[in-house]
Design a protein around this motif. Structure first.
Motif, PDB file in Angstrom:
ATOM      1  N   PHE A 141       0.803  -1.181   0.161  1.00  0.00           N
ATOM      2  CA  PHE A 141       0.057  -0.153   0.103  1.00  0.00           C
ATOM      3  C   PHE A 141       0.970   0.987   0.049  1.00  0.00           C
ATOM      4  O   PHE A 141       1.703   1.163   0.632  1.00  0.00           O
ATOM      5  CB  PHE A 141      -0.643  -0.005   1.238  1.00  0.00           C
ATOM      6  CG  PHE A 141      -1.759  -1.046   1.517  1.00  0.00           C
ATOM      7  CD1 PHE A 141      -1.410  -2.235   2.169  1.00  0.00           C
ATOM      8  CD2 PHE A 141      -2.937  -1.186   0.733  1.00  0.00           C
ATOM      9  CE1 PHE A 141      -2.660  -3.138   2.302  1.00  0.00           C
ATOM     10  CE2 PHE A 141      -4.024  -2.024   1.028  1.00  0.00           C
ATOM     11  CZ  PHE A 141      -3.693  -3.166   1.435  1.00  0.00           C
ATOM     12  N   ARG A 142       0.333   2.353  -0.792  1.00  0.00           N
ATOM     13  CA  ARG A 142       1.031   3.631  -0.307  1.00  0.00           C
ATOM     14  C   ARG A 142       0.686   4.218   0.931  1.00  0.00           C
ATOM     15  O   ARG A 142      -0.420   3.611   1.420  1.00  0.00           O
ATOM     16  CB  ARG A 142       0.181   4.699  -1.578  1.00  0.00           C
ATOM     17  CG  ARG A 142       0.836   4.344  -2.945  1.00  0.00           C
ATOM     18  CD  ARG A 142       0.399   5.505  -3.994  1.00  0.00           C
ATOM     19  NE  ARG A 142      -0.805   6.060  -3.526  1.00  0.00           N
ATOM     20  CZ  ARG A 142      -1.914   5.735  -4.123  1.00  0.00           C
ATOM     21  NH1 ARG A 142      -1.806   4.697  -5.255  1.00  0.00           N
ATOM     22  NH2 ARG A 142      -3.253   6.127  -3.998  1.00  0.00           N
ATOM     23  N   ASP A 143       1.469   5.088   1.447  1.00  0.00           N
ATOM     24  CA  ASP A 143       0.961   5.603   2.727  1.00  0.00           C
ATOM     25  C   ASP A 143      -0.302   6.114   2.653  1.00  0.00           C
ATOM     26  O   ASP A 143      -1.186   5.847   3.672  1.00  0.00           O
ATOM     27  CB  ASP A 143       1.965   6.482   3.205  1.00  0.00           C
ATOM     28  CG  ASP A 143       3.107   6.049   3.614  1.00  0.00           C
ATOM     29  OD1 ASP A 143       4.265   6.784   3.976  1.00  0.00           O
ATOM     30  OD2 ASP A 143       3.361   4.671   3.709  1.00  0.00           O
ATOM     31  N   ASP A 144      -0.779   6.898   1.759  1.00  0.00           N
ATOM     32  CA  ASP A 144      -2.173   7.442   1.572  1.00  0.00           C
ATOM     33  C   ASP A 144      -3.390   6.400   1.724  1.00  0.00           C
ATOM     34  O   ASP A 144      -4.370   6.448   2.114  1.00  0.00           O
ATOM     35  CB  ASP A 144      -2.219   8.281   0.629  1.00  0.00           C
ATOM     36  CG  ASP A 144      -2.200   7.842  -0.644  1.00  0.00           C
ATOM     37  OD1 ASP A 144      -3.117   7.791  -1.376  1.00  0.00           O
ATOM     38  OD2 ASP A 144      -1.164   7.426  -1.298  1.00  0.00           O
ATOM     39  N   GLU A 145      -3.045   5.086   1.049  1.00  0.00           N
ATOM     40  CA  GLU A 145      -4.134   4.420   0.935  1.00  0.00           C
ATOM     41  C   GLU A 145      -4.241   3.458   2.592  1.00  0.00           C
ATOM     42  O   GLU A 145      -5.288   3.459   2.787  1.00  0.00           O
ATOM     43  CB  GLU A 145      -3.615   3.285   0.139  1.00  0.00           C
ATOM     44  CG  GLU A 145      -3.468   3.537  -1.345  1.00  0.00           C
ATOM     45  CD  GLU A 145      -3.092   2.418  -2.317  1.00  0.00           C
ATOM     46  OE1 GLU A 145      -1.885   1.979  -2.105  1.00  0.00           O
ATOM     47  OE2 GLU A 145      -3.613   2.078  -3.416  1.00  0.00           O
ATOM     48  N   ILE A 146      -3.052   3.146   3.080  1.00  0.00           N
ATOM     49  CA  ILE A 146      -3.216   2.124   4.266  1.00  0.00           C
ATOM     50  C   ILE A 146      -3.551   3.336   5.426  1.00  0.00           C
ATOM     51  O   ILE A 146      -4.015   2.912   6.273  1.00  0.00           O
ATOM     52  CB  ILE A 146      -1.654   1.720   4.496  1.00  0.00           C
ATOM     53  CG1 ILE A 146      -2.025   0.632   5.641  1.00  0.00           C
ATOM     54  CG2 ILE A 146      -0.707   2.567   4.976  1.00  0.00           C
ATOM     55  CD1 ILE A 146      -2.998  -0.533   5.210  1.00  0.00           C
ATOM     56  N   ASN A 147      -3.176   4.644   5.588  1.00  0.00           N
ATOM     57  CA  ASN A 147      -3.303   5.379   6.469  1.00  0.00           C
ATOM     58  C   ASN A 147      -4.850   5.373   6.972  1.00  0.00           C
ATOM     59  O   ASN A 147      -5.211   5.949   8.114  1.00  0.00           O
ATOM     60  CB  ASN A 147      -2.672   6.751   6.510  1.00  0.00           C
ATOM     61  CG  ASN A 147      -1.356   6.830   6.836  1.00  0.00           C
ATOM     62  OD1 ASN A 147      -0.925   6.000   7.631  1.00  0.00           O
ATOM     63  ND2 ASN A 147      -0.422   7.799   6.079  1.00  0.00           N
ATOM     64  N   LYS A 148      -5.673   5.322   5.946  1.00  0.00           N
ATOM     65  CA  LYS A 148      -6.960   5.218   5.993  1.00  0.00           C
ATOM     66  C   LYS A 148      -7.552   4.755   7.160  1.00  0.00           C
ATOM     67  O   LYS A 148      -8.417   4.916   8.203  1.00  0.00           O
ATOM     68  CB  LYS A 148      -7.821   5.001   4.851  1.00  0.00           C
ATOM     69  CG  LYS A 148      -7.700   5.776   3.670  1.00  0.00           C
ATOM     70  CD  LYS A 148      -8.502   5.121   2.532  1.00  0.00           C
ATOM     71  CE  LYS A 148      -7.947   5.825   1.391  1.00  0.00           C
ATOM     72  NZ  LYS A 148      -8.372   5.114  -0.027  1.00  0.00           N
ATOM     73  N   ILE A 149      -6.954   3.488   7.596  1.00  0.00           N
ATOM     74  CA  ILE A 149      -7.340   2.470   8.441  1.00  0.00           C
ATOM     75  C   ILE A 149      -7.009   2.955   9.733  1.00  0.00           C
ATOM     76  O   ILE A 149      -7.796   2.406  10.812  1.00  0.00           O
ATOM     77  CB  ILE A 149      -6.612   1.217   8.290  1.00  0.00           C
ATOM     78  CG1 ILE A 149      -5.226   1.000   8.863  1.00  0.00           C
ATOM     79  CG2 ILE A 149      -7.032   0.477   6.930  1.00  0.00           C
ATOM     80  CD1 ILE A 149      -4.639  -0.440   8.936  1.00  0.00           C
TER      81      ILE A 149
END
Lengths: 157, 157
Positions: A71-79
Motif C-alpha cells: 500500500f501507498r501511505d495514503d492508502e493504508i493510513n485510512k485504517i
C-alpha cells in the motif's frame, strides 16, 4: 476419516508470505471495517485473516496477511480511523524488511458517513469528505454541512 | 530483527480448533458475502479466514474456521445463495464429527436486495422477503412486489 485429514483439520497453516503486507494489532471490533476500507473483498491475491486472537495490548486483536499486496501511505493510513495502533510489516523475500505505523490523514474521502441525517451526502449521490480536526480524538468535520462526526458516531460506508 | 520473529512471520499457524465449524469450498468472490450473511463481524470468538486459496474444484476458494460456533441448518443454509457448494466440517474435541452440505432454503428473509428499485423494501424500512422459486437457478420472488431477482442480480444487503 483417515489420519492425514485429521492432521489437516488440526492446524490451518498458511504458506509463508513471500512478499506482501501484514497488518497487525487491529482491534477485533475493527477488523472487518479495515477489510471494507481497504476493499480487501475485491482482491484476487491470497489473504489470511485471524480475528479475536488473544493480545496483551488489545485484549482481542485481528491480523491480516496480504500476499503480493503493498500500500501507498495514503492508502493504508485510512485504517487509522478505526485501527489507530495498527502495525504494518512489509515482507520481501520471506523477510520483514520494513515496519510501519499508521497515521490518520488530514482529509478523509469516501470512507466515513456523516452523522448529520440532513447532510447532502446522506440524501444525494455525493461522496463524503471530511477534514480531520482532531487526530487524537478522531473528530471529522464534514466538508459539506460542517457538522462534526465523533469517533463513537463513526460509521464506515 | 531476531530469528524467532523471522519464524513467526513465515507461517501463520492457528491453534487447532477444539470445537467449532469449518466452512470450506466457498467461491473466492463470495467469501466476504458469507461473512456478511452470517454476521461473522459480530462474533467475539476466534475466526480464521483464508481467501483466494488454490482449489482444483473452484479455481480459487475461501475457507472460514470458527472456533466454538455452531449453526442451525436454517442459519447456515442462507449461505447457499452465494456459496451453493460450500462444505461444512463440524469439529468436536479436535475431530471432524460431521460433514454437511448447504441447501438453499425455501424462503430468504433479510439477506438479499430486491432488484426492483420501486419495491417498498428499497424505499421504506421493510425487511426483504423472498420465496425461492428455483433453487437450481437461484431465482427469488419478492414477497411484496413479486418481481424475480436472478442470481446475477443478487446483492447481499
Amino acid at each position: 476419516m483417515n489420519k492425514s485429514e485429521n492432521m489437516k483439520d488440526k492446524q490451518l497453516s498458511v504458506s509463508a508470505i513471500k512478499e506482501g503486507t501484514v497488518i497487525d494489532h487491529v482491534p477485533a471490533s475493527a477488523l472487518f471495517k479495515v477489510v471494507s476500507i481497504l476493499k480487501l473483498d475485491e482482491l484476487d491475491t491470497m489473504i489470511t485473516i485471524g480475528n479475536n486472537l488473544g493480545s496483551k495490548k488489545l485484549g482481542k486483536k485481528g491480523i491480516i496477511k496480504l500476499s503480493r499486496v503493498f500500500f501507498r501511505d495514503d492508502e493504508i493510513n485510512k485504517i487509522a480511523l478505526v485501527a489507530p495502533c495498527a502495525k504494518l510489516n512489509i515482507i520481501r523475500d520471506y523477510e520483514v524488511v520494513e515496519k510501519k505505523i499508521v497515521e490518520i490523514p488530514d482529509e478523509i474521502i469516501g470512507i466515513a458517513k456523516c452523522v448529520n441525517p440532513k447532510c447532502i451526502t446522506n440524501n444525494e449521490n455525493v461522496t463524503t469528505r471530511f477534514t480531520v480536526v482532531s487526530k487524537a480524538e478522531v473528530k471529522l468535520k464534514c466538508h459539506y454541512c460542517e457538522k462534526i462526526t465523533n469517533r463513537d458516531e463513526l460509521q464506515i460506508t
